[in-house]
Design an enzyme around this catalytic site. Sequence first.
Site, PDB file in Angstrom:
ATOM      1  N   GLU A 299     -17.244 -51.331 -49.046  1.00 12.22           N
ATOM      2  CA  GLU A 299     -16.663 -52.447 -48.309  1.00 12.22           C
ATOM      3  C   GLU A 299     -16.691 -52.272 -46.794  1.00 12.22           C
ATOM      4  OE1 GLU A 299     -13.786 -54.415 -51.591  1.00 12.22           O
ATOM      5  OE2 GLU A 299     -12.791 -53.070 -50.183  1.00 12.22           O
TER       6      GLU A 299
ATOM      7  N   CYS B 130      -4.797 -56.720 -50.593  1.00  9.34           N
ATOM      8  CA  CYS B 130      -6.179 -56.695 -50.126  1.00  9.34           C
ATOM      9  C   CYS B 130      -6.987 -57.675 -50.955  1.00  9.34           C
ATOM     10  CB  CYS B 130      -6.766 -55.289 -50.182  1.00  9.34           C
ATOM     11  SG  CYS B 130      -6.645 -54.485 -51.767  1.00  9.34           S
TER      12      CYS B 130
END
Length: 188
Positions: free
Chosen positions: A119, A70
């Site tokens: 996020e 990620c």
Amino acid sequence: MLSREADLVELVDDHGTVTGSATVLDAHESPGLLHRAFSVFLREESGRVLLQQRAAAKTRFPLRWGNTCCGHPRPGEDLTTAAGKRLAEELGVEPVPFTEVGVYVYFAEDPVTGRVEREYDHVLLGAVPAGLEFRPDPAEVARLRWITVDDLLRDVQAAPEAYAPWLGGVTERLASHLLAAPEGPGGR
């Protein structure tokens, strides 16, 4: 491992519209700034996905299991380009084609480091080409393992403290996509 804390991330609103930029460090200081991120799953032909245990040196959620890799695109950077770079940096492999399978917006606070994640996370799926060899960077990745999506969903629910807090949500997005997808590289 080079620190990416001074790199810029793209700040967004709840709909993913760009509102500005901030450093990685500033975006992850409490209370956090909503920013664009991506979570990659690499999937082999049998349907299993690759997980990584985050290295002890990670500033957020060290030693927890997460998706394949990620990260954050820089402001204006294409998601798949950024994801391909992270695959190379963390796992030592060339980029693969990705399909975006959903978005997961979340907030999580790391009880160990005090850093936060706020996020707008794009979930990306890539097929593992035959013969692909992983060369994980030990500063990024402690271990790798393969698991079915169904087993992963069960494991995250049974022992959430062992997993990165976003993993359940991004795995649910992946599972929904796989149920809806026709047979083939991205389907079941």
